[in-house]
Write a protein that holds these residues in place. Structure first.
Motif, PDB file in Angstrom:
ATOM      1  N   THR A 148       0.890  -1.220   0.010  1.00 15.03           N
ATOM      2  CA  THR A 148       0.089   0.059   0.112  1.00 15.03           C
ATOM      3  C   THR A 148       0.874   1.346  -0.019  1.00 15.03           C
ATOM      4  O   THR A 148       0.682   2.186  -0.714  1.00 15.03           O
ATOM      5  CB  THR A 148      -0.793  -0.030   1.091  1.00 15.03           C
ATOM      6  OG1 THR A 148      -1.595  -1.251   1.424  1.00 15.03           O
ATOM      7  CG2 THR A 148      -2.037   1.166   0.938  1.00 15.03           C
ATOM      8  N   GLU A 206      -0.827  -5.907  -4.787  1.00 16.05           N
ATOM      9  CA  GLU A 206      -1.234  -5.672  -3.017  1.00 16.05           C
ATOM     10  C   GLU A 206      -1.250  -7.020  -2.536  1.00 16.05           C
ATOM     11  O   GLU A 206      -2.219  -7.869  -2.863  1.00 16.05           O
ATOM     12  CB  GLU A 206      -2.797  -4.946  -2.934  1.00 16.05           C
ATOM     13  CG  GLU A 206      -2.973  -4.890  -1.747  1.00 16.05           C
ATOM     14  CD  GLU A 206      -2.116  -3.786  -0.770  1.00 16.05           C
ATOM     15  OE1 GLU A 206      -1.018  -4.244  -0.476  1.00 16.05           O
ATOM     16  OE2 GLU A 206      -2.469  -2.587  -0.740  1.00 16.05           O
ATOM     17  N   ILE A 266      -4.768  -4.965   5.315  1.00 21.25           N
ATOM     18  CA  ILE A 266      -5.943  -4.735   4.594  1.00 21.25           C
ATOM     19  C   ILE A 266      -6.890  -5.787   4.695  1.00 21.25           C
ATOM     20  O   ILE A 266      -8.094  -5.411   4.378  1.00 21.25           O
ATOM     21  CB  ILE A 266      -5.498  -4.231   2.958  1.00 21.25           C
ATOM     22  CG1 ILE A 266      -4.641  -3.034   3.151  1.00 21.25           C
ATOM     23  CG2 ILE A 266      -6.944  -3.698   2.345  1.00 21.25           C
ATOM     24  CD1 ILE A 266      -5.018  -1.789   3.621  1.00 21.25           C
ATOM     25  N   ALA A 303      -5.093   3.306   1.809  1.00 22.65           N
ATOM     26  CA  ALA A 303      -5.366   2.406   0.517  1.00 22.65           C
ATOM     27  C   ALA A 303      -6.440   2.944  -0.211  1.00 22.65           C
ATOM     28  O   ALA A 303      -6.522   2.971  -1.519  1.00 22.65           O
ATOM     29  CB  ALA A 303      -5.872   1.152   1.470  1.00 22.65           C
ATOM     30  N   THR A 324      -4.962   5.444  -2.360  1.00 21.60           N
ATOM     31  CA  THR A 324      -4.167   4.950  -3.420  1.00 21.60           C
ATOM     32  C   THR A 324      -4.759   4.156  -4.372  1.00 21.60           C
ATOM     33  O   THR A 324      -4.652   4.446  -5.693  1.00 21.60           O
ATOM     34  CB  THR A 324      -3.126   3.797  -2.535  1.00 21.60           C
ATOM     35  OG1 THR A 324      -2.313   4.506  -1.703  1.00 21.60           O
ATOM     36  CG2 THR A 324      -2.085   3.092  -3.421  1.00 21.60           C
ATOM     37  N   TYR A 325      -5.507   3.271  -4.062  1.00 28.88           N
ATOM     38  CA  TYR A 325      -6.338   2.425  -5.014  1.00 28.88           C
ATOM     39  C   TYR A 325      -7.189   3.203  -6.132  1.00 28.88           C
ATOM     40  O   TYR A 325      -7.359   2.786  -7.216  1.00 28.88           O
ATOM     41  CB  TYR A 325      -7.368   1.374  -4.255  1.00 28.88           C
ATOM     42  CG  TYR A 325      -6.645   0.619  -3.440  1.00 28.88           C
ATOM     43  CD1 TYR A 325      -5.293   0.112  -3.444  1.00 28.88           C
ATOM     44  CD2 TYR A 325      -7.362  -0.237  -2.426  1.00 28.88           C
ATOM     45  CE1 TYR A 325      -4.662  -0.586  -2.334  1.00 28.88           C
ATOM     46  CE2 TYR A 325      -6.815  -0.758  -1.459  1.00 28.88           C
ATOM     47  CZ  TYR A 325      -5.398  -1.431  -1.458  1.00 28.88           C
ATOM     48  OH  TYR A 325      -4.871  -2.090  -0.656  1.00 28.88           O
TER      49      TYR A 325
END
Length: 278
Positions: A10, A31, A36, A49, A52-53
């Protein structure tokens, strides 16, 4: 600038997302982060996260169950591709049969890896049978496990081998009959894959990682903390482990998780991401 960025975990994915925004270059994250893989995720990691995603071109989960978890928790469309393992060291080798039923387990010696549950189930299943259990790894739960082994009077059957190199572990797999890890949570489960590459049938828990690896032909899945079913699975393996085709288990693992196959799949994912920028 590179044609694409590829990173893992992450925090590194967050850095890649910033580079993507500044330099307009595709960024892809693999990932495997077990932090997570929880029903309740720490607020800091959840927010990190999520940012980021949603600012990457592709998010790759390392198991199908983990992919589904990411998609549900973060409202994204991640895809599945396994990590690139090095399995050659573990590929099946002919072995001699032993009078003792040998079980092996590997992992960080922590409560979350399920060694406490394994020791209790082993103690019940094999109290009066010729069987042994070798556990490889180090960690904070070692003292507790030593006390538990002594309490169960299993010091002549259960052995904590500590941290060892992969060559030593591969040798142990060669002389074993079964691999067991009752982990509470896994995103992928490389140790399961190494055991399968060695031709060992396995017993694993339904914990998001090993479900896509375990079939009726190579092992048994049990629910988390189901002591009775775990004992039942151990007894079944004791009676039936010779029915498993160790060579086929190894070959199937080699074919499905070879470096070439995983690399080819990953290259196609990267090419697709680059096309989006053409």
């Amino acid at each position: 600038m590179p044609d694409a960025l590829l990173t893992m975990f992450t925090e590194q994915g967050y850095a890649a997302s910033k580079i993507r925004q500044e330099f307009n270059v595709p960024a892809i994250l693999i990932e495997p982060n077990s932090i997570i893989n929880k029903k309740e995720i720490d607020d800091y990691f959840y927010n990190l996260a999520y940012k980021t995603y949603h600012n990457l071109d592709r998010v790759i989960a390392v198991s199908p169950a983990f992919r589904d978890h990411l998609n549900e928790k973060f409202n994204i469309k991640s895809i599945y591709n396994p990590v690139l393992p090095s399995l050659e060291l573990f590929f099946y080798k002919e072995r001699e049969n032993s009078e003792i039923f040998k079980i092996v387990s590997t992992g960080r010696i922590s409560k979350l890896k399920g060694f406490r549950e394994l020791i209790l189930a082993f103690s019940e299943a094999f109290k009066d049978k010729k069987a042994s259990l070798e556990i490889f790894g180090g960690g904070p739960d070692e003292a507790y496990l030593k006390d538990l082994i002594a309490k169960e009077n299993m010091g002549d059957k259960i052995f904590l081998r500590g941290m060892q190199n992969r060559e030593t572990i591969a040798k142990a797999y060669e002389s074993s009959d079964l691999f067991v890890l009752l982990s509470h949570s896994e995103t992928f489960g490389l140790v399961y894959l190494e055991a399968l590459a060695s031709g060992l049938p396995i017993i694993a828990t339904r914990c998001s990682g090993p479900e896509h690896l375990v079939t009726d032909e190579n092992g048994i899945l049990v629910d988390l903390f189901d002591h009775d079913k775990t004992v039942e699975a151990l007894n079944y393996m004791y009676e039936n482990y010779k029915k498993y085709d160790k060579r086929k288990i190894s070959e199937d693992t080699k074919n499905n998780f070879s470096k070439k196959k995983i690399t080819d799949d990953l290259v196609e994912i990267m090419k697709e991401a680059v096309k989006d920028y053409a």
